[in-house]
Write a protein that holds these residues in place. Sequence first.
Motif, PDB file in Angstrom:
ATOM      1  N   ASN A   1     -48.950  20.550  17.559  1.00 33.48           N
ATOM      2  CA  ASN A   1     -50.051  21.538  16.803  1.00 33.48           C
ATOM      3  C   ASN A   1     -49.781  22.962  17.104  1.00 33.48           C
ATOM      4  OD1 ASN A   1     -51.352  19.274  15.667  1.00 33.48           O
ATOM      5  ND2 ASN A   1     -52.744  19.252  17.422  1.00 33.48           N
ATOM      6  N   THR A   2     -48.336  23.370  17.144  1.00 33.77           N
ATOM      7  CA  THR A   2     -48.212  24.645  17.009  1.00 33.77           C
ATOM      8  C   THR A   2     -47.699  25.054  15.695  1.00 33.77           C
ATOM      9  OG1 THR A   2     -45.761  24.391  18.064  1.00 33.77           O
ATOM     10  CG2 THR A   2     -47.633  24.986  19.564  1.00 33.77           C
ATOM     11  N   LEU A   3     -47.716  26.470  15.214  1.00 29.70           N
ATOM     12  CA  LEU A   3     -47.179  26.827  14.015  1.00 29.70           C
ATOM     13  C   LEU A   3     -45.897  27.532  14.006  1.00 29.70           C
ATOM     14  CD1 LEU A   3     -50.695  28.427  12.773  1.00 29.70           C
ATOM     15  CD2 LEU A   3     -49.681  26.202  12.502  1.00 29.70           C
ATOM     16  N   ARG A   4     -45.101  27.329  13.063  1.00 27.66           N
ATOM     17  CA  ARG A   4     -43.784  27.787  12.993  1.00 27.66           C
ATOM     18  C   ARG A   4     -43.395  28.465  11.628  1.00 27.66           C
ATOM     19  NH1 ARG A   4     -39.222  23.897  14.790  1.00 27.66           N
ATOM     20  NH2 ARG A   4     -40.087  24.361  16.877  1.00 27.66           N
ATOM     21  N   TRP A   5     -42.677  29.793  11.697  1.00 20.36           N
ATOM     22  CA  TRP A   5     -42.215  30.218  10.547  1.00 20.36           C
ATOM     23  C   TRP A   5     -40.963  30.559  10.719  1.00 20.36           C
ATOM     24  CZ3 TRP A   5     -43.246  36.343   9.386  1.00 20.36           C
ATOM     25  CH2 TRP A   5     -42.879  36.598   7.792  1.00 20.36           C
ATOM     26  N   ASN A   6     -40.128  30.067   9.753  1.00 22.30           N
ATOM     27  CA  ASN A   6     -38.751  30.054   9.762  1.00 22.30           C
ATOM     28  C   ASN A   6     -38.191  30.717   8.411  1.00 22.30           C
ATOM     29  OD1 ASN A   6     -37.885  27.685  11.744  1.00 22.30           O
ATOM     30  ND2 ASN A   6     -39.284  26.686  10.472  1.00 22.30           N
TER      31      ASN A   6
ATOM     32  N   ALA B   1     -27.360  30.425   3.756  1.00 24.22           N
ATOM     33  CA  ALA B   1     -27.418  29.245   4.236  1.00 24.22           C
ATOM     34  C   ALA B   1     -26.890  29.109   5.583  1.00 24.22           C
ATOM     35  CB  ALA B   1     -26.340  28.458   3.296  1.00 24.22           C
ATOM     36  N   ASN B   2     -27.402  28.417   6.457  1.00 21.24           N
ATOM     37  CA  ASN B   2     -27.022  28.238   8.160  1.00 21.24           C
ATOM     38  C   ASN B   2     -27.209  29.687   8.701  1.00 21.24           C
ATOM     39  OD1 ASN B   2     -26.874  26.529  10.166  1.00 21.24           O
ATOM     40  ND2 ASN B   2     -24.612  26.664   9.996  1.00 21.24           N
ATOM     41  N   GLN B   3     -27.875  30.705   8.112  1.00 21.00           N
ATOM     42  CA  GLN B   3     -27.748  32.019   8.685  1.00 21.00           C
ATOM     43  C   GLN B   3     -29.207  32.220   9.082  1.00 21.00           C
ATOM     44  OE1 GLN B   3     -24.758  33.677   9.650  1.00 21.00           O
ATOM     45  NE2 GLN B   3     -23.829  31.916   9.173  1.00 21.00           N
ATOM     46  N   PRO B   4     -29.825  31.993  10.207  1.00 22.55           N
ATOM     47  CA  PRO B   4     -31.128  32.378  10.333  1.00 22.55           C
ATOM     48  C   PRO B   4     -31.663  33.693  10.700  1.00 22.55           C
ATOM     49  CG  PRO B   4     -30.061  31.321  12.398  1.00 22.55           C
ATOM     50  CD  PRO B   4     -29.101  31.131  11.207  1.00 22.55           C
TER      51      PRO B   4
ATOM     52  N   ALA C   1     -42.959  26.572   1.259  1.00 23.20           N
ATOM     53  CA  ALA C   1     -41.383  26.909   1.483  1.00 23.20           C
ATOM     54  C   ALA C   1     -40.921  27.153   0.323  1.00 23.20           C
ATOM     55  CB  ALA C   1     -40.940  25.377   1.989  1.00 23.20           C
ATOM     56  N   THR C   2     -39.738  28.072   0.309  1.00 24.24           N
ATOM     57  CA  THR C   2     -38.840  28.577  -0.630  1.00 24.24           C
ATOM     58  C   THR C   2     -37.586  28.050  -0.642  1.00 24.24           C
ATOM     59  OG1 THR C   2     -38.396  30.568   0.514  1.00 24.24           O
ATOM     60  CG2 THR C   2     -40.291  30.522  -1.117  1.00 24.24           C
ATOM     61  N   HIS C   3     -37.298  26.896   0.130  1.00 26.46           N
ATOM     62  CA  HIS C   3     -36.095  26.165   0.399  1.00 26.46           C
ATOM     63  C   HIS C   3     -36.241  24.686   1.098  1.00 26.46           C
ATOM     64  CE1 HIS C   3     -35.319  27.644   4.773  1.00 26.46           C
ATOM     65  NE2 HIS C   3     -36.340  26.815   4.659  1.00 26.46           N
ATOM     66  N   ASN C   4     -35.544  24.023   0.785  1.00 26.44           N
ATOM     67  CA  ASN C   4     -35.567  22.508   1.362  1.00 26.44           C
ATOM     68  C   ASN C   4     -34.507  22.322   2.286  1.00 26.44           C
ATOM     69  OD1 ASN C   4     -33.201  21.313   0.109  1.00 26.44           O
ATOM     70  ND2 ASN C   4     -34.530  21.420  -1.794  1.00 26.44           N
ATOM     71  N   ASN C   5     -33.587  22.932   2.685  1.00 26.56           N
ATOM     72  CA  ASN C   5     -32.505  22.540   3.644  1.00 26.56           C
ATOM     73  C   ASN C   5     -31.875  23.837   4.243  1.00 26.56           C
ATOM     74  OD1 ASN C   5     -30.182  21.825   4.910  1.00 26.56           O
ATOM     75  ND2 ASN C   5     -29.958  20.195   3.775  1.00 26.56           N
TER      76      ASN C   5
ATOM     77  N   ASN D   1     -38.322  28.638  -6.072  1.00 32.09           N
ATOM     78  CA  ASN D   1     -39.535  29.422  -6.126  1.00 32.09           C
ATOM     79  C   ASN D   1     -40.286  28.802  -4.875  1.00 32.09           C
ATOM     80  OD1 ASN D   1     -39.447  31.169  -8.230  1.00 32.09           O
ATOM     81  ND2 ASN D   1     -39.750  29.720  -9.720  1.00 32.09           N
ATOM     82  N   LEU D   2     -41.741  29.296  -4.777  1.00 29.75           N
ATOM     83  CA  LEU D   2     -42.505  28.837  -3.775  1.00 29.75           C
ATOM     84  C   LEU D   2     -43.044  27.321  -4.028  1.00 29.75           C
ATOM     85  CD1 LEU D   2     -44.042  29.870  -1.083  1.00 29.75           C
ATOM     86  CD2 LEU D   2     -45.788  30.550  -2.569  1.00 29.75           C
ATOM     87  N   ALA D   3     -43.057  26.597  -3.065  1.00 29.73           N
ATOM     88  CA  ALA D   3     -43.697  25.264  -3.304  1.00 29.73           C
ATOM     89  C   ALA D   3     -44.807  25.143  -2.181  1.00 29.73           C
ATOM     90  CB  ALA D   3     -42.944  24.105  -3.195  1.00 29.73           C
ATOM     91  N   ILE D   4     -45.944  24.592  -2.418  1.00 30.61           N
ATOM     92  CA  ILE D   4     -46.988  24.501  -1.469  1.00 30.61           C
ATOM     93  C   ILE D   4     -47.395  22.979  -1.208  1.00 30.61           C
ATOM     94  CG2 ILE D   4     -49.507  24.995  -1.111  1.00 30.61           C
ATOM     95  CD1 ILE D   4     -49.459  27.453  -2.822  1.00 30.61           C
ATOM     96  N   GLY D   5     -47.451  22.632   0.203  1.00 30.49           N
ATOM     97  CA  GLY D   5     -47.865  21.346   0.589  1.00 30.49           C
ATOM     98  C   GLY D   5     -46.375  20.468   0.677  1.00 30.49           C
ATOM     99  N   ARG D   6     -45.414  20.999   0.510  1.00 28.57           N
ATOM    100  CA  ARG D   6     -43.985  20.362   1.000  1.00 28.57           C
ATOM    101  C   ARG D   6     -42.848  21.386   1.038  1.00 28.57           C
ATOM    102  NH1 ARG D   6     -41.758  20.689  -4.021  1.00 28.57           N
ATOM    103  NH2 ARG D   6     -43.059  20.387  -5.958  1.00 28.57           N
ATOM    104  N   LEU D   7     -41.829  20.928   1.391  1.00 27.12           N
ATOM    105  CA  LEU D   7     -40.594  21.713   0.976  1.00 27.12           C
ATOM    106  C   LEU D   7     -40.196  21.859  -0.415  1.00 27.12           C
ATOM    107  CD1 LEU D   7     -38.296  19.656   3.336  1.00 27.12           C
ATOM    108  CD2 LEU D   7     -39.246  22.144   3.936  1.00 27.12           C
ATOM    109  N   SER D   8     -39.585  23.075  -0.898  1.00 25.02           N
ATOM    110  CA  SER D   8     -39.449  23.440  -2.140  1.00 25.02           C
ATOM    111  C   SER D   8     -38.262  22.652  -2.795  1.00 25.02           C
ATOM    112  CB  SER D   8     -38.926  24.907  -2.328  1.00 25.02           C
ATOM    113  OG  SER D   8     -39.049  25.250  -3.633  1.00 25.02           O
ATOM    114  N   ASN D   9     -38.498  22.176  -3.990  1.00 25.08           N
ATOM    115  CA  ASN D   9     -37.386  21.349  -4.746  1.00 25.08           C
ATOM    116  C   ASN D   9     -36.888  20.220  -4.172  1.00 25.08           C
ATOM    117  OD1 ASN D   9     -35.940  21.679  -7.432  1.00 25.08           O
ATOM    118  ND2 ASN D   9     -34.094  21.900  -6.140  1.00 25.08           N
TER     119      ASN D   9
END
Length: 307
Positions: free
Chosen positions: A111-116, A121-124, A92-96, A178-186
């Motif tokens: 067990n499906t995959l999702r790319w958000n 902010a709040n603008q998908p 992820a490159t954000h957390n909220n 910045n990119l975090a792997i294994g969790r949300l960023s920051n």
Amino acid sequence: MATTEQLMAQYGVAWFGFDEAIGNVYDKLGLYVGIDVTATRTTGWNNDGNSLLFNGTSNAVSMNFGSSLSGELTIRFKIKFNQNNNTEYVFATHNNAATQKGFNFCKVTGNTLRWNFFSEANQPSFVLNSSNKITPQVWYDVMLSWNGKAGSLASMYINQELAGVVRAERPNNGSAFNLAIGRLSNLLNGWYAGQLDDLQIYNKALSPSDFEQKRLVIKSTDNKNLVLSPTSTRVKEIPNTAEYMMLAQGGVVREIDSAVDRPPIDFTKHTTEYELVTNNRTPLGKGRMFTIPIGTDFKTAMIEDNY
């Protein structure tokens, strides 16, 4: 069509093989590094080298890049999930999303995959779900691709097959962190349980076909040989394959109707240039150049060997 190395040379942002025994992870392009690596190492996706193993409770990697990944983007990686019904964030490159722009990739309940992706902010920009479920403890080749423009299509591929597509409502404006792997960023939340390997990031919207290398056998009559500048960067593998074998595999051999010098052509893009290739058995010489139809596409190739 090109190799991963060729595409990296042209569009690569970062490429992590995670083959270090311990500690930081290093980009093969020599540009970036992953620090604060709490994930452990285990066998790689192809039983060669290492992959990262995340425990789902405290393992992560902090990258020193990612917030400026705007515009066109392709992310390709190998992944194997543990059996778990929680939503888990692979990177992820954000957390909220309500307060930050950026993206995340996760496995959701079922067990499906999702790319958000959020442009602000709040603008998908989009929420892209895979059309099929994945099986725990199985390696998958996942590829995410988008040209970063509002109104264009973002795509998800699983094992080179299209697994989801959605139209983006807003552009890619970069990310909050910045990119975090294994969790949300920051944020120490959203932990991922499973393995990750061969993380490739490009600043170009690619498809699986861009990574394929088609095997060609090209022939021409003696008086229609094509010669281009030896400084040309266009290169394509021409294997030592008998013509009857190529035809048996569905290849098409046609006649060249013209021969002119041309500037270099990008292998990863479509081109309308087109010359037919003859079934005469006399081969073109090394270094000769031409364009050839491959299926519904047209690509330029260089002869590297005669046979």
